[in-house]
Design an enzyme around this catalytic site. Structure first.
Site, short mmCIF file in Angstrom:
data_model
loop_
_atom_site.label_atom_id
_atom_site.label_comp_id
_atom_site.label_asym_id
_atom_site.label_seq_id
_atom_site.Cartn_x
_atom_site.Cartn_y
_atom_site.Cartn_z
N GLY A 279 -24.48 -88.64 -19.67
CA GLY A 279 -24.61 -88.03 -18.34
C GLY A 279 -25.09 -86.60 -18.38
N GLY B 62 -25.54 -81.45 -13.52
CA GLY B 62 -24.18 -80.92 -13.57
C GLY B 62 -23.71 -80.40 -14.92
N ILE B 63 -22.47 -80.70 -15.19
CA ILE B 63 -21.79 -80.17 -16.38
C ILE B 63 -22.47 -80.66 -17.67
CG2 ILE B 63 -19.58 -80.20 -17.62
CD1 ILE B 63 -18.26 -80.69 -14.80
N GLY B 64 -22.87 -81.90 -17.68
CA GLY B 64 -23.48 -82.49 -18.88
C GLY B 64 -24.80 -81.85 -19.24
N SER C 46 -10.01 -85.30 -15.49
CA SER C 46 -9.85 -84.45 -14.31
C SER C 46 -8.37 -84.22 -14.05
CB SER C 46 -10.47 -85.12 -13.09
OG SER C 46 -10.12 -84.40 -11.92
N TYR D 45 -11.32 -93.02 -7.87
CA TYR D 45 -11.69 -91.96 -8.80
C TYR D 45 -10.45 -91.49 -9.58
CZ TYR D 45 -13.57 -87.53 -10.57
OH TYR D 45 -13.96 -86.50 -11.39
N1 NAP Z 1 -17.48 -81.65 -10.47
C1 NAP Z 1 -16.16 -81.54 -10.51
O1 NAP Z 1 -15.52 -80.81 -9.70
C2 NAP Z 1 -15.36 -82.31 -11.54
C3 NAP Z 1 -13.95 -82.16 -11.56
C4 NAP Z 1 -13.21 -82.87 -12.49
C5 NAP Z 1 -13.87 -83.71 -13.39
N2 NAP Z 1 -15.24 -83.85 -13.34
C6 NAP Z 1 -15.86 -84.76 -14.31
O2 NAP Z 1 -16.93 -84.10 -14.95
C7 NAP Z 1 -17.87 -85.07 -15.44
C8 NAP Z 1 -19.29 -84.61 -15.08
O3 NAP Z 1 -19.40 -84.59 -13.67
P1 NAP Z 1 -20.37 -83.59 -12.88
O4 NAP Z 1 -19.51 -82.82 -11.96
O5 NAP Z 1 -21.28 -82.87 -13.80
O6 NAP Z 1 -21.16 -84.67 -11.98
P2 NAP Z 1 -22.73 -84.89 -11.71
O7 NAP Z 1 -23.44 -83.61 -11.51
O8 NAP Z 1 -22.75 -85.91 -10.61
O9 NAP Z 1 -23.26 -85.55 -13.07
C9 NAP Z 1 -22.83 -86.80 -13.46
C10 NAP Z 1 -23.72 -87.31 -14.59
O10 NAP Z 1 -23.26 -88.63 -14.91
C11 NAP Z 1 -24.39 -89.49 -14.94
N3 NAP Z 1 -24.05 -90.87 -14.62
C12 NAP Z 1 -23.50 -91.35 -13.49
N4 NAP Z 1 -23.41 -92.69 -13.55
C13 NAP Z 1 -23.90 -93.06 -14.75
C14 NAP Z 1 -24.09 -94.31 -15.37
N5 NAP Z 1 -23.77 -95.47 -14.79
N6 NAP Z 1 -24.63 -94.32 -16.61
C15 NAP Z 1 -25.00 -93.17 -17.23
N7 NAP Z 1 -24.86 -91.96 -16.67
C16 NAP Z 1 -24.33 -91.91 -15.44
C17 NAP Z 1 -25.33 -88.91 -13.89
O11 NAP Z 1 -26.62 -89.41 -14.11
P3 NAP Z 1 -27.68 -89.82 -12.95
O12 NAP Z 1 -28.67 -88.69 -12.90
O13 NAP Z 1 -28.29 -91.08 -13.44
O14 NAP Z 1 -26.91 -89.99 -11.68
C18 NAP Z 1 -25.17 -87.42 -14.17
O15 NAP Z 1 -26.00 -87.01 -15.24
C19 NAP Z 1 -17.47 -86.39 -14.79
O16 NAP Z 1 -16.78 -87.18 -15.73
C20 NAP Z 1 -16.53 -85.98 -13.68
O17 NAP Z 1 -15.59 -86.98 -13.36
C21 NAP Z 1 -15.99 -83.17 -12.44
#
Ligand code: NAP
Length: 289
Positions: free
Chosen positions: A9, A13-15, A136, A162
């Site tokens: 991912g 975002g974070i990744g 989370s 979630y």
């Molecule tokens: N943001 C927050 O406040 C927060 C808080 C607590 C925990 N987290 C955790 O942090 C992690 C990163 O989240 P983020 O906030 O950076 O979210 P994000 O910006 O939505 O990024 C999510 C990433 O996951 C990928 N992804 C989603 N579904 C997928 C699939 N089926 N197969 C492969 N890749 C997939 C997305 O790729 P696509 O481009 O293909 O969609 C995107 O690169 C997650 O595990 C989330 O639960 C986030």
């Protein structure tokens, strides 16, 4: 030879930030993504920021067990021992949807895909390597309602789905840490903070400028992951949950329930077709006896 990091991912975002910083730290980065075009663009960005960084893209849709298996075998075939595996990708499905394998989509993407991927890459992890699972703080609000994962008629609330998936992330991380303790592979999980990424609900995206003072940007949101991935201070540290400041914190009582962790493990192994990570856990055998 540079050390190999595998991360899911990274298109947003974070990744995205995490993979760039792993490259900056001198690692070879293998990005597992479902959107290859976006992933290649991220690779170009990283190579602009870190010229000549070895960055590779492998297709992986975590919501498909077949895709995860294909990705794991490509990683095993193309690359050497893994020093770091970051299970970062995640979604919040706003409506009830099921994966092609028949599992509630948020659970399939956030828990079953990473569980299978990690199990399949298990033998590729180098001695002294690290697994970092992005969970989370919301795990503390989750219930491990496993029946709801396959019940197409179960009522659906996106927040609950979630929270259940993130509770599973923490419980699985603890169970995996016990299993890998003897192999010198560490496993930790974390809360990255409330990060203004694409993951936030749409209504919050709309008011993003208003919430910015209380949310992290992606750079800040990547910090705890990077700490667990790279810092010497956590060498050998395993089986812990860290907050957004990189500090180990107690996970919820449910997350610490070893018998429940084992139930989750068994069910995930069954649902994913028995990943080779189903090594017996001696501690859990005692706890569940
Ligand atoms: N943001 C927050 O406040 C927060 C808080 C607590 C925990 N987290 C955790 O942090 C992690 C990163 O989240 P983020 O906030 O950076 O979210 P994000 O910006 O939505 O990024 C999510 C990433 O996951 C990928 N992804 C989603 N579904 C997928 C699939 N089926 N197969 C492969 N890749 C997939 C997305 O790729 P696509 O481009 O293909 O969609 C995107 O690169 C997650 O595990 C989330 O639960 C986030």
């Amino acid at each position: 030879m540079t050390r190999l990091a595998v991360i899911t991912g990274t298109t947003h975002g974070i990744g995205r930030v995490t993979s760039r910083e792993l490259a900056r730290a001198g690692m070879t980065v293998v990005m597992l993504c479902r959107n290859m075009e976006a992933a290649r663009e991220v690779r170009r960005d990283i190579q602009t920021a870190v010229p000549s960084a070895p960055v590779h893209v492998v297709h992986c849709d975590l919501a498909s067990l077949t895709s995860v298996r294909t990705a794991a075998s490509e990683v095993s075939r193309r690359f050497g021992p893994i020093a770091l595996l970051v299970n970062n990708a995640g979604i919040v499905s706003t409506r009830r949807r099921f994966s092609t394998d028949g599992f509630e989509l948020t659970f399939a993407t956030n828990q079953l895909g990473p569980f299978l991927l990690t199990g399949l890459l298990r033998d590729r992890m180098a001695p002294g390597s690290r697994i970092v699972n992005v969970a989370s703080r919301i795990h503390a609000r989750g219930r491990l309602d496993l029946a709801g994962v396959t019940d197409v008629a179960a009522p659906y609330r996106s927040f609950r789905a979630y929270a259940r998936s993130k509770l599973a992330n923490v419980m699985w991380s603890f169970a995996l840490a016990r299993r890998l303790a003897g192999d010198g592979v560490t496993v930790n999980c974390l809360h990255p903070g409330v990060v203004a990424s694409n993951l936030l609900p749409r209504w919050l995206q709309v008011v993003k400028p208003l919430v910015t003072p209380v949310t992290f940007d992606n750079e800040r949101g990547a910090r705890t992951t990077l700490h667990l991935a790279l810092s010497d201070s956590v060498e050998g540290v395993t089986g812990l949950y860290f907050d957004e400041h990189g500090i180990a914190q107690p996970a919820s009582a449910t997350a610490n329930d070893v018998a429940l962790q084992e139930r989750l493990w068994e069910q995930c192994a069954r649902w994913t077709g028995g990943a080779p990570s189903t090594v017996t856990d001696p501690v859990a055998s005692v706890a569940t006896a």
